[in-house]
Enzyme design. Structure first.
Site, PDB file in Angstrom:
ATOM      1  N   PRO A 119       0.789  -1.234   0.000  1.00  0.00           N
ATOM      2  CA  PRO A 119       0.000   0.000   0.000  1.00  0.00           C
ATOM      3  C   PRO A 119       0.825   1.290   0.000  1.00  0.00           C
ATOM      4  CG  PRO A 119       0.033  -0.932   2.191  1.00  0.00           C
ATOM      5  CD  PRO A 119       0.769  -1.905   1.299  1.00  0.00           C
ATOM      6  N   CYS A 120       1.489   1.561  -1.117  1.00  0.00           N
ATOM      7  CA  CYS A 120       2.348   2.738  -1.219  1.00  0.00           C
ATOM      8  C   CYS A 120       1.569   4.045  -1.093  1.00  0.00           C
ATOM      9  CB  CYS A 120       3.151   2.713  -2.509  1.00  0.00           C
ATOM     10  SG  CYS A 120       2.143   2.507  -3.985  1.00  0.00           S
ATOM     11  N   HIS A 121       0.249   3.988  -1.248  1.00  0.00           N
ATOM     12  CA  HIS A 121      -0.556   5.196  -1.064  1.00  0.00           C
ATOM     13  C   HIS A 121      -0.494   5.696   0.380  1.00  0.00           C
ATOM     14  CE1 HIS A 121      -3.278   1.803  -0.225  1.00  0.00           C
ATOM     15  NE2 HIS A 121      -3.825   2.617   0.676  1.00  0.00           N
TER      16      HIS A 121
END
Length: 157
Positions: A119-121
């Site tokens: 989940p790089c967001h």
């Protein structure tokens, strides 16, 4: 070629598999044609991503292809330790993984081939939302990042 393209609240998500692993997850515009998974692993990925769209509290257990450099994998492992509804700045994540470069962490985030699953967001700029998937400025990708963060209960300008 994708093994599945599914509807998402912000457009579409394409999934590529191969050699027994997920090889790539891609955010696609609404105009992309959706189609059902063509193999069991793509079906499994679709099921887990669809569950995430219903509730951000999903644990993914997909086999991911061993992609990226050693540094990128270290960043991606650090990202996986960030829980749904939490965010870290690029600089904070850099410190957590023993790096001195927030910019290098940002580049590794942008190179993540498995968004949502990794989940790089959840990694943002010290001054706001930051870029997304190597795209700066407003537009489709930043709108996707905003949707994902809002879905997880995070408000970032």
């Amino acid at each position: 070629m994708f093994n599945a393209v599914i509807e998402a609240p912000f457009g579409k998500v394409g999934i590529r598999t191969g050699d027994g692993a997920v090889r790539e997850i891609v955010y696609l515009p609404e105009s992309t044609r959706a189609f059902a998974p063509d193999c069991p692993l793509a079906e499994r990925a679709v099921a887990q991503i669809t569950r995430y769209f219903a509730s951000a509290q999903v644990d993914f257990d997909l086999p991911l292809a061993p992609l990226g450099t050693a540094f990128q994998r270290r960043v991606w492992d650090g990202i996986c330790a960030i829980g749904a509804g939490e965010v870290l700045t690029y600089g904070t994540l850099a410190k957590r993984i023993g790096s001195i470069s927030a910019r290098a962490v940002g580049q590794a985030c942008g190179s993540n081939p498995f968004p949502i699953v990794i989940p790089c967001h959840r990694v943002v700029s010290a001054s706001g939302i930051g870029g997304f998937a190597h795209h700066g400025g407003d537009g489709f990708f930043r709108d996707v990042k905003r949707w994902l963060l809002t879905h997880e209960g995070v408000s970032i300008r």
